[in-house]
Design a protein around this motif. Structure first.
Motif, mmCIF file in Angstrom:
data_model
loop_
_atom_site.group_PDB
_atom_site.id
_atom_site.type_symbol
_atom_site.label_atom_id
_atom_site.label_comp_id
_atom_site.label_asym_id
_atom_site.label_seq_id
_atom_site.Cartn_x
_atom_site.Cartn_y
_atom_site.Cartn_z
ATOM 1 N N LEU A 216 97.856 45.763 -42.030
ATOM 2 C CA LEU A 216 97.663 44.665 -41.080
ATOM 3 C C LEU A 216 98.904 44.434 -40.231
ATOM 4 O O LEU A 216 98.832 43.784 -39.186
ATOM 5 N N THR A 217 100.034 44.986 -40.669
ATOM 6 C CA THR A 217 101.296 44.845 -39.932
ATOM 7 C C THR A 217 101.536 46.020 -38.987
ATOM 8 O O THR A 217 102.635 46.138 -38.419
ATOM 9 N N VAL A 218 100.562 46.893 -38.802
ATOM 10 C CA VAL A 218 100.721 48.038 -37.907
ATOM 11 C C VAL A 218 101.138 47.559 -36.516
ATOM 12 O O VAL A 218 100.735 46.479 -36.064
ATOM 13 N N THR A 219 101.961 48.341 -35.832
ATOM 14 C CA THR A 219 102.420 47.956 -34.493
ATOM 15 C C THR A 219 101.496 48.510 -33.419
ATOM 16 O O THR A 219 100.717 49.444 -33.661
ATOM 17 N N GLU A 220 101.591 47.959 -32.224
ATOM 18 C CA GLU A 220 100.781 48.467 -31.118
ATOM 19 C C GLU A 220 101.138 49.914 -30.808
ATOM 20 O O GLU A 220 100.261 50.725 -30.477
ATOM 21 N N ALA A 221 102.417 50.250 -30.918
ATOM 22 C CA ALA A 221 102.847 51.626 -30.660
ATOM 23 C C ALA A 221 102.228 52.582 -31.673
ATOM 24 O O ALA A 221 101.813 53.698 -31.327
ATOM 25 N N GLU A 222 102.144 52.154 -32.933
ATOM 26 C CA GLU A 222 101.526 52.989 -33.963
ATOM 27 C C GLU A 222 100.024 53.133 -33.724
ATOM 28 O O GLU A 222 99.449 54.201 -33.974
ATOM 29 N N VAL A 223 99.388 52.078 -33.259
ATOM 30 C CA VAL A 223 97.966 52.139 -32.924
ATOM 31 C C VAL A 223 97.724 53.165 -31.824
ATOM 32 O O VAL A 223 96.828 54.011 -31.908
ATOM 33 N N ASP A 224 98.546 53.116 -30.774
ATOM 34 C CA ASP A 224 98.396 54.045 -29.656
ATOM 35 C C ASP A 224 98.646 55.486 -30.106
ATOM 36 O O ASP A 224 97.938 56.417 -29.686
#
Length: 240
Positions: A216-224
């Motif tokens: 749940l703490t994933v970053t937007e950069a990691e999502v992309d």
């Protein structure tokens, strides 16, 4: 388990055919399926189950081990549907991965129970309960839940855009950060290829769904980055 009957998920007629007054004690269902294929309930399914259970005198039990505790962008998965259960099961996410189990029950159910009726090996360990209190306070923060919801929207939108040209991708679905990519072939090779690229995913459903359940703490950069990697490996692993 002797005495249980299966019904088709998201099919209220299938459920109505097996829920019998005087015979059905309880109905167990995930508001959003996890291993079943990352499938959200359709509109009216959970409300219909609530009505069927009330008419039959049966308890409605929600399994929120995967979809609860912020995973869908709400504290509890059922909140997206406006239906409350009589019992709800929780587990590992409650203590951030440490072993814990919990059952939340309505007062009418609690009134029928006595000490010793329900036990669990890991439910009440002092260490994990202290951890669970801290984890719960973090997840229950409305700002934290809003961030999960936003990152889930970003993940699904990013996947749809990145995978748009792949004819073997049938659907991107889910709620919050519980996301599935439906393929028209078995997803095992995709999982292996993704792992080689540093992306940890797993299959779901009949084995033809890629399941993405990031922290749940994933970053937007990691999502992309996830969207980019999955598009790359799916291009290589898809049947030609």
């Amino acid at each position: 388990m002797p005495g249980h009957v299966m019904a088709e998920y998201n099919n209220l007629e299938s459920a109505a055919a097996v829920i019998k007054k005087g015979k059905t004690a309880a109905v167990f269902v995930e508001p959003v399926q996890g291993e079943g294929g990352c499938t959200p309930s359709v509109t009216g399914f959970l409300k219909g189950l609530r009505q069927l259970c009330d008419e039959a005198g049966a308890l409605l039990v929600f399994d929120e081990v995967q979809c609860g505790l912020g995973r869908t962008g709400k504290l509890w998965g059922y909140e997206a549907y406006g239906v409350e259960p009589d019992l709800m099961t929780l587990a590992k996410p409650l203590a951030g991965g440490l072993p814990i189990g919990a059952v939340l029950i309505k007062q009418k159910v609690a009134d029928t129970m006595k000490p010793g009726d329900h036990g669990s090996t890991f439910a009440g360990n002092p260490l994990v309960c202290a951890t669970a209190c801290t984890v719960f306070d973090t997840i229950a923060d409305p700002a934290f839940l809003a961030s999960v919801d936003a990152k889930g929207e970003r993940l699904r939108a990013g996947l749809r855009a990145a995978l748009a040209g792949n004819k073997h991708v049938k659907e991107v679905r889910g709620l919050g950060l519980l996301v599935g990519v439906q393929l028209d072939f078995m997803a095992g090779p995709v999982v292996d290829a993704a792992r080689a690229e540093g992306l940890l995913i797993i299959t779901a459903g009949k084995g033809d769904v890629v399941r993405l359940v990031p922290p749940l703490t994933v970053t937007e950069a990691e999502v992309d980055h996830c969207c980019e990697v999955l598009a790359k490996v799916l291009q290589k692993a898809s049947p030609q």
